[in-house]
Design an enzyme around this catalytic site. Sequence first.
Site, PDB file in Angstrom:
ATOM      1  N   HIS A  26       0.665  -0.749  -0.172  1.00 38.57           N
ATOM      2  CA  HIS A  26      -0.017   0.314   0.108  1.00 38.57           C
ATOM      3  C   HIS A  26       0.698   1.848  -0.138  1.00 38.57           C
ATOM      4  CE1 HIS A  26      -2.672  -2.973   1.754  1.00 38.57           C
ATOM      5  NE2 HIS A  26      -3.314  -2.547   1.503  1.00 38.57           N
ATOM      6  N   HIS A  66      -1.325  -0.862   7.167  1.00 38.38           N
ATOM      7  CA  HIS A  66      -1.725  -1.185   5.785  1.00 38.38           C
ATOM      8  C   HIS A  66      -0.071  -0.302   5.462  1.00 38.38           C
ATOM      9  CE1 HIS A  66      -4.550   2.069   5.572  1.00 38.38           C
ATOM     10  NE2 HIS A  66      -4.335   2.679   4.714  1.00 38.38           N
ATOM     11  N   HIS A 262      -3.732   3.456  -3.435  1.00 36.85           N
ATOM     12  CA  HIS A 262      -4.153   3.051  -1.738  1.00 36.85           C
ATOM     13  C   HIS A 262      -3.492   1.587  -2.325  1.00 36.85           C
ATOM     14  CE1 HIS A 262      -6.290   1.344   1.426  1.00 36.85           C
ATOM     15  NE2 HIS A 262      -6.027   0.638   1.600  1.00 36.85           N
ATOM     16  N   GLU A 411     -17.118  -2.955  24.701  1.00 36.48           N
ATOM     17  CA  GLU A 411     -16.560  -5.253  24.373  1.00 36.48           C
ATOM     18  C   GLU A 411     -15.443  -4.821  24.026  1.00 36.48           C
ATOM     19  OE1 GLU A 411     -20.626  -5.182  26.101  1.00 36.48           O
ATOM     20  OE2 GLU A 411     -19.709  -4.764  24.734  1.00 36.48           O
ATOM     21  N   HIS A 461     -22.080 -16.171  32.679  1.00 33.90           N
ATOM     22  CA  HIS A 461     -23.283 -16.004  32.504  1.00 33.90           C
ATOM     23  C   HIS A 461     -23.128 -17.187  31.110  1.00 33.90           C
ATOM     24  CE1 HIS A 461     -24.267 -13.167  35.000  1.00 33.90           C
ATOM     25  NE2 HIS A 461     -25.318 -12.981  35.075  1.00 33.90           N
ATOM     26  N   HIS A 473     -29.271 -13.954  25.035  1.00 31.37           N
ATOM     27  CA  HIS A 473     -27.862 -13.392  25.819  1.00 31.37           C
ATOM     28  C   HIS A 473     -27.773 -14.946  26.514  1.00 31.37           C
ATOM     29  CE1 HIS A 473     -28.742  -9.216  26.322  1.00 31.37           C
ATOM     30  NE2 HIS A 473     -28.205  -9.246  27.408  1.00 31.37           N
TER      31      HIS A 473
END
Length: 663
Positions: A26, A66, A262, A411, A461, A473
């Site tokens: 790139h 990249h 690119h 998360e 859980h 869940h």
Amino acid sequence: MNINQKAVNALRILSADQIQKANSGHPGLPLGAAPAAYELWANHMNHNPKNPNWENRDRFILSAGHGSALLYSLLHMFGYEGMTIDELKSFRQFGSLTPGHPEYKHTIGVESTTGPLGAGVSTAVGIAMAEAHLASEFNKEGYPVVDHYTYALTGDGCLMEGISYEALSLAGTLKLDKLVVLYDSNNITIEGDTEAAFTEDVAKRFDAFGFQVQTVEDGNDLEAISKAIEAAKADHERPSIIICKTQIGYGCPAKVGKASAHGEPLGEENIKELRKSLGWESETAFEVEEDIYDHYNSIAEENAKKEEEWNKMFAEYANKFPEEKKKWDLFFGEFDESKIMDSKEYWAHEDKAMATRAVSGDLINKLKDICPNMVGGSADLAPSNKTEMKGEGFFSVDDRSGRNIHFGVREMAMTAITNGIYLHGGLKPFCATFFVFSDFMKPMIRLAALMGLPVAYVLTHDSIGVGEDGPTHEPVEQLSMLRSIPNLNVFRPADYTETAVAWASAMKSEATPTAIVLTRQNLPQLEGSSQDAFKGGYILEEASNKNNIDLILMASGSEVELAVNAKAELEKAGKSVRVVSVPCMSIFDAQDAAYKETVLPSSVRARVAIEAGATMPWFKYIGLDGEVVGMTSFGASAPAGELFKHFGFTVENVLETAKRVLK
């Protein structure tokens, strides 16, 4: 042409030559962003090529990974060990130090593996958080022994990815003033102009985050870039973004400003035109004039003096504050595993039923005293994940010493940030959420495994035992997903002892991350559980006649109790049954053949595996004659007990399965 411009062009030419020789890569970003990278590395960033691991160096993360040819060109020109011209010539070739995207540990000077866009800048947030926390731990008046900046070079793609939004939002909230993001804004992606899919006002977004926002209108203006970096460093209240307006493929007349710049080599003719456009005299690939090398060497020598000054200060610090020096050695030295293994308090527990998430919470609060450099937190679920270290405070704008972290509902960024905290050095981090949301974490867990970062992921859980929250869940396939990642230990412990083993294994690990998968529901303490769990799988209950075993029942986590209860019924019926607990498949698989044969003798073909998750991982153990009691569908919304009965996690169903296997 002055020496600075020649130095910038050297980065451009070397990058283009690498990519052309490999016929892969790139070139667009290196050609456009070279001035910003040069100005930063040459005049603002504290780094010593002779000691790339200097604790107080500034960190540079190439989030737009990249553009790796640019980073390798920088490392070569500054004289980093191993980054020879021959390595540049081996760009993207097997075994070289110049892989397609930068790889941590593989190439000296690479601070983080940055593959997926957005991962690098998110990891940089964690590095900046670690710097702030360690500064609060160690700095004394007149002795700023932890005092450095974290820089990240990003592109449009990084800022489109949602992970960067998550992480940089938190950076603004926490006012991480030593985080500086340089944004290579060239308005081009693989598919063309960013107008097609990315028209937001980035400056306003970062202003809303709480960043200092600056724009350099001409990305070739070294003086403007320099002033912007100095202004960023002068702001002690906010992280900063410097929007550098650049042209992708700068200097190549046929490619400048085009999407084709690119991700494909420029071509021999275009490289000739690039040299001509930049005023580069040599027509020989990978040839750089000696005066340019001399210029880079002189900068490197000045940077070495900065470390010498720090070393002198640190020696005085160590002499004046001997207890702090001991703590420093503890934080930055090798972990003494005997502190866990020899601790009677760590292994002690009551003989009462407990959810393994609660057991983990108990252990975390033992470990926080054994390991004072342990830090971590949850994605807004600490009360449910049981991850708060009591009495240790929360890392915040007002309290950098807090060892608990509010990650918010983020998360994926949480996981990248945790990786970054470890990458900084000096801390042992963990993070947590509900197991089903490990789907959001997976790309960054994969990077941790790829980098060999021994971080811990607490995932509670863990099954249909979640119950009333329903199938959205209730994790089913997640165990299979995580177990499929190379160099990741996935523990699903059955009781206190096995959970203690899981945490001890995570803390002792030197180059493997650990996922600890835990129940919401209470589980009994099993008489047969032991530290043999360190082997990943072991005999929890032996058969009544171990020389003539009829059946092996194997399970993990909450289903080990079910296997024990089923064994009792089968033994009453005259069958000789062994129960094997398999808390961590990858560790068991790594044991020698002799040990595995003692646990799962090949002569015993009648085998039943039990786990409240997808059945896939167990087929390697049960053979052609065995069966798996597991999940072949998603769960449902109902009390946990009803769900376990409905999906066949009962003694009766295990007995029926055993009968079929024993025929």
